[in-house]
Design a protein around this motif. Structure first.
Motif, short mmCIF file in Angstrom:
data_model
loop_
_atom_site.label_atom_id
_atom_site.label_comp_id
_atom_site.label_asym_id
_atom_site.label_seq_id
_atom_site.Cartn_x
_atom_site.Cartn_y
_atom_site.Cartn_z
N CYS A 89 13.96 60.97 11.34
CA CYS A 89 13.23 59.88 10.68
C CYS A 89 13.79 59.55 9.29
O CYS A 89 13.32 58.62 8.64
CB CYS A 89 11.75 60.26 10.51
SG CYS A 89 10.87 60.53 12.05
N MET A 90 14.75 60.32 8.83
CA MET A 90 15.13 60.25 7.41
C MET A 90 16.15 59.16 7.06
O MET A 90 16.47 58.96 5.91
CB MET A 90 15.68 61.61 6.96
CG MET A 90 14.65 62.74 7.06
SD MET A 90 13.06 62.36 6.28
CE MET A 90 13.55 62.39 4.55
N GLN A 91 16.67 58.45 8.07
CA GLN A 91 17.62 57.38 7.78
C GLN A 91 17.21 56.11 8.49
O GLN A 91 16.78 56.14 9.65
CB GLN A 91 19.03 57.78 8.24
CG GLN A 91 19.66 58.87 7.37
CD GLN A 91 21.08 59.18 7.81
OE1 GLN A 91 21.37 59.24 8.99
NE2 GLN A 91 21.96 59.39 6.85
N GLY A 92 17.34 54.98 7.79
CA GLY A 92 17.07 53.69 8.38
C GLY A 92 15.58 53.36 8.47
O GLY A 92 14.75 53.93 7.79
N ARG A 93 15.27 52.43 9.38
CA ARG A 93 13.90 51.94 9.58
C ARG A 93 13.32 52.63 10.82
O ARG A 93 13.86 52.46 11.91
CB ARG A 93 13.93 50.42 9.77
CG ARG A 93 14.52 49.67 8.58
CD ARG A 93 14.93 48.25 8.98
NE ARG A 93 13.85 47.50 9.59
CZ ARG A 93 12.93 46.79 8.91
NH1 ARG A 93 12.99 46.74 7.59
NH2 ARG A 93 11.99 46.12 9.54
N VAL A 94 12.24 53.40 10.61
CA VAL A 94 11.77 54.28 11.69
C VAL A 94 10.24 54.30 11.80
O VAL A 94 9.55 54.46 10.80
CB VAL A 94 12.23 55.75 11.47
CG1 VAL A 94 12.04 56.57 12.75
CG2 VAL A 94 13.66 55.84 10.98
N LEU A 95 9.74 54.19 13.04
CA LEU A 95 8.36 54.55 13.33
C LEU A 95 8.37 56.04 13.66
O LEU A 95 8.85 56.44 14.71
CB LEU A 95 7.84 53.74 14.53
CG LEU A 95 7.67 52.23 14.31
CD1 LEU A 95 7.36 51.53 15.63
CD2 LEU A 95 6.59 51.94 13.29
N CYS A 96 7.89 56.86 12.72
CA CYS A 96 7.98 58.32 12.81
C CYS A 96 6.61 58.84 13.26
O CYS A 96 5.64 58.81 12.49
CB CYS A 96 8.36 58.88 11.44
SG CYS A 96 8.82 60.62 11.47
N ILE A 97 6.51 59.30 14.52
CA ILE A 97 5.22 59.57 15.15
C ILE A 97 5.09 61.06 15.47
O ILE A 97 5.82 61.59 16.30
CB ILE A 97 5.08 58.71 16.42
CG1 ILE A 97 5.20 57.22 16.06
CG2 ILE A 97 3.76 59.00 17.11
CD1 ILE A 97 5.40 56.30 17.26
#
Length: 206
Positions: free
Chosen positions: A89-97
């Motif tokens: 989740c640490m790079q770019g655009r992310v839906l981190c679920i």
């Protein structure tokens, strides 16, 4: 009780550990890494073998030092605390679920922009875990299989989507999805829907 269990007794354990200031996140009923760490801390503090597993002696001691949780303590209305992000989740655009904390964090370049409570599928219709991307979006959508409304849908894996759920808003964690990631805060999800683009990453993890 041990890592991997998912029961109402685990939910009670987590609520009691919150009373003892050993957990901060809301009870989920799932015994994961946070619960294991809190149990180990409790066991160390009270001269019990720090296994991270709740045996009879540990449970007796926890019950002795805490009180029976109220319904609100077992299923608090407050927003769940966001879990530590998965490395993906640490790079770019992310839906981190996170399945453990039951949260969705919208992250851009490692920073949490917004977060919200979510719920997942049942054992029979589990939400898939892994690395995906937003394949397509639909502001107004009705499930072609279950014929239920799915507003603000962001599809990421063979029909599974992040979407608003009126049932989740009404019943909370008493229910489950058919595999989708349900959101109960319509206002937050509406704002998120406008920001997320097709092709953005989706990470679903424990």
């Amino acid at each position: 009780m041990a890592n991997g269990d998912e029961t109402d007794l685990v939910r009670e354990l987590q609520a009691r550990l919150r009373q003892l200031k050993l957990m901060t996140s809301a009870p989920t009923g799932f015994y994961g890494s946070k619960t294991t760490a809190a149990v180990k801390t409790f066991q160390s503090q009270h001269g019990l073998g720090a296994t991270g597993t709740v045996d009879e002696a540990t449970w007796r001691k926890i019950q002795e030092l805490s009180r029976k949780p109220t319904d609100e303590e077992l299923r608090p209305p407050t927003t769940n605390e966001v879990a530590a992000p998965d490395p993906r989740c640490m790079q770019g655009r992310v839906l981190c679920i996170s399945k453990e904390s039951r949260t969705l964090a919208w992250m851009i370049d490692g920073k949490v922009v917004s977060s919200m409570d979510v719920r997942f599928g049942s054992e029979n219709t589990p939400t898939r875990e892994g690395l995906f991307q937003v394949e397509w979006k639909a502001k107004d959508w009705t499930s072609t299989i279950y014929h239920t409304p799915m507003p603000y849908s962001m599809f990421f894996s063979q029909g599974q989507a992040v979407h608003y759920s009126a049932d989740f808003a009404a019943r909370g964690y008493a229910g489950a999805s058919h595999g989708c990631v349900n959101v109960r805060d319509k206002v937050k999800l509406s704002a998120l829907f406008d920001q997320v683009k097709v092709g953005d990453k989706v990470v679903v993890y424990w």
